[in-house]
Design an enzyme around this catalytic site. Structure first.
Site, PDB file in Angstrom:
ATOM      1  N   THR A 152       2.485  33.078 -57.602  1.00 30.45           N
ATOM      2  CA  THR A 152       2.382  32.541 -58.968  1.00 30.45           C
ATOM      3  C   THR A 152       3.542  31.591 -59.287  1.00 30.45           C
ATOM      4  O   THR A 152       4.629  31.714 -58.715  1.00 30.45           O
ATOM      5  CB  THR A 152       2.332  33.703 -59.984  1.00 30.45           C
ATOM      6  OG1 THR A 152       3.515  34.486 -59.860  1.00 30.45           O
ATOM      7  CG2 THR A 152       1.115  34.578 -59.760  1.00 30.45           C
ATOM      8  N   TRP A 154       6.250  29.139 -61.903  1.00 34.79           N
ATOM      9  CA  TRP A 154       7.274  29.403 -62.923  1.00 34.79           C
ATOM     10  C   TRP A 154       6.867  28.882 -64.299  1.00 34.79           C
ATOM     11  O   TRP A 154       7.481  29.248 -65.292  1.00 34.79           O
ATOM     12  CB  TRP A 154       8.614  28.768 -62.512  1.00 34.79           C
ATOM     13  CG  TRP A 154       8.487  27.322 -62.099  1.00 34.79           C
ATOM     14  CD1 TRP A 154       8.416  26.855 -60.817  1.00 34.79           C
ATOM     15  CD2 TRP A 154       8.378  26.172 -62.946  1.00 34.79           C
ATOM     16  NE1 TRP A 154       8.252  25.488 -60.817  1.00 34.79           N
ATOM     17  CE2 TRP A 154       8.234  25.041 -62.114  1.00 34.79           C
ATOM     18  CE3 TRP A 154       8.390  25.987 -64.331  1.00 34.79           C
ATOM     19  CZ2 TRP A 154       8.102  23.747 -62.623  1.00 34.79           C
ATOM     20  CZ3 TRP A 154       8.249  24.699 -64.837  1.00 34.79           C
ATOM     21  CH2 TRP A 154       8.111  23.604 -63.980  1.00 34.79           C
ATOM     22  N   LYS A 178       3.810  37.725 -55.687  1.00 35.15           N
ATOM     23  CA  LYS A 178       5.082  37.059 -55.374  1.00 35.15           C
ATOM     24  C   LYS A 178       5.314  36.035 -56.476  1.00 35.15           C
ATOM     25  O   LYS A 178       4.717  34.966 -56.486  1.00 35.15           O
ATOM     26  CB  LYS A 178       5.049  36.361 -54.012  1.00 35.15           C
ATOM     27  CG  LYS A 178       6.437  35.862 -53.605  1.00 35.15           C
ATOM     28  CD  LYS A 178       6.443  34.632 -52.749  1.00 35.15           C
ATOM     29  CE  LYS A 178       6.203  33.348 -53.466  1.00 35.15           C
ATOM     30  NZ  LYS A 178       7.147  32.998 -54.537  1.00 35.15           N
ATOM     31  N   GLY A 232      -0.075  26.500 -58.000  1.00 36.95           N
ATOM     32  CA  GLY A 232       1.107  25.709 -57.658  1.00 36.95           C
ATOM     33  C   GLY A 232       0.690  24.318 -57.241  1.00 36.95           C
ATOM     34  O   GLY A 232      -0.407  23.855 -57.581  1.00 36.95           O
ATOM     35  N   THR A 234      -0.455  20.965 -55.072  1.00 38.39           N
ATOM     36  CA  THR A 234      -1.499  20.706 -54.080  1.00 38.39           C
ATOM     37  C   THR A 234      -0.910  20.751 -52.676  1.00 38.39           C
ATOM     38  O   THR A 234      -1.534  21.292 -51.749  1.00 38.39           O
ATOM     39  CB  THR A 234      -2.153  19.339 -54.372  1.00 38.39           C
ATOM     40  OG1 THR A 234      -2.823  19.442 -55.639  1.00 38.39           O
ATOM     41  CG2 THR A 234      -3.157  18.950 -53.317  1.00 38.39           C
ATOM     42  N   GLY A 237      -0.425  24.317 -51.709  1.00 41.05           N
ATOM     43  CA  GLY A 237      -1.761  24.926 -51.629  1.00 41.05           C
ATOM     44  C   GLY A 237      -2.442  24.612 -50.308  1.00 41.05           C
ATOM     45  O   GLY A 237      -3.083  25.484 -49.699  1.00 41.05           O
ATOM     46  N   GLU A 254      -5.370  27.097 -57.532  1.00 42.49           N
ATOM     47  CA  GLU A 254      -5.299  26.317 -58.771  1.00 42.49           C
ATOM     48  C   GLU A 254      -4.122  25.389 -58.580  1.00 42.49           C
ATOM     49  O   GLU A 254      -2.967  25.814 -58.619  1.00 42.49           O
ATOM     50  CB  GLU A 254      -5.137  27.278 -59.956  1.00 42.49           C
ATOM     51  CG  GLU A 254      -5.504  26.651 -61.274  1.00 42.49           C
ATOM     52  CD  GLU A 254      -4.291  26.111 -61.976  1.00 42.49           C
ATOM     53  OE1 GLU A 254      -4.023  24.891 -61.796  1.00 42.49           O
ATOM     54  OE2 GLU A 254      -3.619  26.860 -62.676  1.00 42.49           O
ATOM     55  N   ARG A 282       3.258  20.032 -74.277  1.00 39.57           N
ATOM     56  CA  ARG A 282       3.235  21.494 -74.112  1.00 39.57           C
ATOM     57  C   ARG A 282       4.135  21.853 -72.919  1.00 39.57           C
ATOM     58  O   ARG A 282       4.057  21.225 -71.863  1.00 39.57           O
ATOM     59  CB  ARG A 282       1.778  21.892 -73.844  1.00 39.57           C
ATOM     60  CG  ARG A 282       1.537  23.327 -73.556  1.00 39.57           C
ATOM     61  CD  ARG A 282       0.026  23.547 -73.415  1.00 39.57           C
ATOM     62  NE  ARG A 282      -0.288  24.883 -72.998  1.00 39.57           N
ATOM     63  CZ  ARG A 282      -1.210  25.182 -72.078  1.00 39.57           C
ATOM     64  NH1 ARG A 282      -1.907  24.227 -71.488  1.00 39.57           N
ATOM     65  NH2 ARG A 282      -1.437  26.428 -71.753  1.00 39.57           N
ATOM     66  N   SER A 448      -7.491  25.433 -72.878  1.00 37.30           N
ATOM     67  CA  SER A 448      -7.373  26.668 -72.085  1.00 37.30           C
ATOM     68  C   SER A 448      -7.533  27.932 -72.938  1.00 37.30           C
ATOM     69  O   SER A 448      -6.821  28.113 -73.926  1.00 37.30           O
ATOM     70  CB  SER A 448      -5.990  26.747 -71.424  1.00 37.30           C
ATOM     71  OG  SER A 448      -5.731  25.594 -70.687  1.00 37.30           O
TER      72      SER A 448
HETATM   73  C1  SIN Z   1      -1.153  25.607 -65.391  1.00 34.02           C
HETATM   74  O1  SIN Z   1      -0.384  24.732 -65.707  1.00 34.02           O
HETATM   75  O2  SIN Z   1      -1.328  25.895 -64.213  1.00 34.02           O
HETATM   76  C2  SIN Z   1      -1.940  26.413 -66.396  1.00 34.02           C
HETATM   77  C3  SIN Z   1      -2.126  25.755 -67.689  1.00 34.02           C
HETATM   78  C4  SIN Z   1      -3.078  26.487 -68.594  1.00 34.02           C
HETATM   79  O3  SIN Z   1      -3.489  27.605 -68.316  1.00 34.02           O
HETATM   80  O4  SIN Z   1      -3.443  25.903 -69.618  1.00 34.02           O
END
Ligand code: SIN
Length: 484
Positions: A152, A154, A178, A232, A234, A237, A254, A282, A448
């Protein structure tokens, strides 16, 4: 918690807080001040293997628990998260930097994934399939995938964990998390709350580390781990996906984005400007779905840019614990270097600075702020129009036709989120359908929510998180053919 307010955590394995195999610990810093806010055990490969063993041992009993019981545990975890909302938010702001109000919003967002999945746990239905022979009965069962490795980021220290462990635990999987080395404290606190909620030992394990590659390799090489879920970049990933291929693990990824925001000439410019700012700034621009490039119709370009500047000028930058702060620090020096590189490159290639542009760093303390920035006259050859910035900079480019705007929006290897602003319903539908993105916000810069599918097309990822779709990622389908 230490007497000086510093949080101390071991590794959370098999329901116990334990020292790392090498007995090492590492500090966690507040990115707004440089102060040490916590100290956490530093996992090695051997610890990751221990955590897998704990998850493997816990799996049969957790998977066999009636869905209603798993649901109740998650419901209690949700209640506890909300009961500790202020404390979690403050912890998150201290280790990650986002403004306190935003952190409180993240706790709610994170808890929503737990609530949604506690409810969904009870609705994992199977099917009966018409057989070809009178003496046969065919069933499709849905069963938990097994042990899950969750890696995951930060930028959302709570929500990116619950978006994974919520559906995984609801489905009956057990998990090793982790967390990112910048933000392990929230992860550890969540593990405490889930234990208090009644989650059995070993169902959730947390292994913070400063050696992410070593620990990820151990998790991915282990045949007992049946699924990788990662949020995290690309680049990382792709590496993880290659490694997961060796043991043919299920993967959910993701990954990065490069979100376009299209503002059409029928838009209400003030509202569009506010929505762009909400999406862009944001978390100081540090989300995968933050607007990365704005395309505005030439007829309203000047009015829109002026309105955007008015909104952005009012944003207060600083320590997220201070009242009124809306833009916190960047996570570290590397992040600030990237933002600065994007701005410099754009200016060198002819962009005009409409607002901001300055970095404020205290490198000795590891503190890095960047002023909210608007760039105009940007062109496609600028790095900012191609790479994810992950910072508070918004480049604005002008377009003439809808076709041109859509073509520009789609001209990227990414496909996570895209936004458009228009009052024309036909255009809203037409353009939404043409955008090659997993998420489209129509007059909405903040789409989201826990109940909707989140994920990307193209190089932005594989699979979906959130809602009923998120649960599917943690379920196998088993076909049972019965001869009577
Ligand atoms: C993210 O930045 O990976 C997630 C953003 C969100 O859930 O809106």
């Amino acid at each position: 918690m230490g007497s000086n307010g510093i949080r101390r955590y071991g590794l959370y394995i098999g329901g116990r807080w334990v020292a790392a195999a090498g007995a090492e610990v590492f500090p966690v810093h507040n990115p707004a001040t440089g102060e040490v806010v916590g100290e956490v055990a530093d996992a090695r490969a051997a610890d990751a293997v221990q955590a897998v063993t704990a998850a493997v041992e816990a799996f049969p009993a957790w998977a066999a628990r009636p869905a209603k019981e798993r649901s109740e545990v998650l419901r209690r975890a949700y209640d506890l998260m909300l009961a500790h909302r202020d404390e979690l938010a403050e912890l998150m702001t201290r280790e990650q930097g986002k403004p306190l109000e935003e952190a409180r919003g993240e706790v709610q967002y994170a808890a929503d994934f737990v609530l949604w999945n506690s409810e969904e746990a009870k609705r994992v239905y199977g099917e009966t399939i018409p057989a070809s022979h009178a003496d046969k009965r065919l069933l499709a069962l849905r069963q938990p995938v097994g042990v899950v490795a969750a890696i995951t980021p930060w930028n959302f220290p709570a929500a990116m964990i619950t978006r994974k462990i919520g559906p995984a635990l609801a489905a009956g999987c057990t998990v090793i998390v982790k967390p990112a080395e910048q933000t392990p404290l929230t992860a550890c606190r969540l593990a405490e709350l889930f234990a208090e909620a009644g989650l059995p030992a070993g169902a959730l394990n947390v292994v913070p580390t400063t050696r992410p590659e070593e620990v990820a390799d151990a998790l991915l090489a282990d045949t007992r781990v049946r699924k990788l879920t990662f949020t995290g970049s690309t680049g990382v990933g792709k590496i993880l996906m290659r490694k997961a291929a060796d043991t043919v693990k299920r993967v959910s990824l993701e990954l990065g984005g490069h979100a376009p925001f299209l503002v059409f000439d029928d838009a209400d410019v003030e509202r569009a400007a506010r929505e762009v700012a909400a999406s862009k700034f944001r978390n100081a621009g540090q989300t995968c779905v933050c607007t990365n490039r704005v395309y505005v119709h030439e007829r309203i370009a000047d009015a829109f840019t002026a309105a955007l500047a008015d909104v952005v000028r009012g944003l207060k930058v600083g320590n997220g614990l201070e009242p009124g702060v809306q833009i916190g620090p960047l996570i570290d020096g590397q992040a600030a270097d990237k933002v600065e590189r994007h701005v410099r490159d754009a200016l060198a290639k002819g962009a005009r600075l409409a607002l901001g542009g300055q970095r404020r760093s205290d490198s000795a303390r590891g503190v890095h702020f960047f002023e909210p920035t608007i760039l105009c006259n940007v062109t496609d050859d600028m790095v900012i129009m191609q790479e994810e910035t992950f910072g508070p900079v918004v480049p604005v480019q002008v377009f003439r036709t809808e076709e041109e705007a859509v073509a520009k929006a789609n001209r990227t290897p990414y496909g996570l989120a895209a936004y458009l602003y228009t009052r024309d319903l036909s255009r809203a539908i037409r353009v939404s359908e043409q955008l090659e993105y997993g998420i489209v916000g129509v007059n909405d810069g903040l789409p989201s929510v826990a109940q909707a599918p989140f994920g990307g097309f193209k190089e932005s990822g594989i699979g979906r998180e959130g809602g009923k779709y998120g649960m599917e990622e943690y379920l196998e389908i088993k076909y049972v053919s019965i001869r009577l």
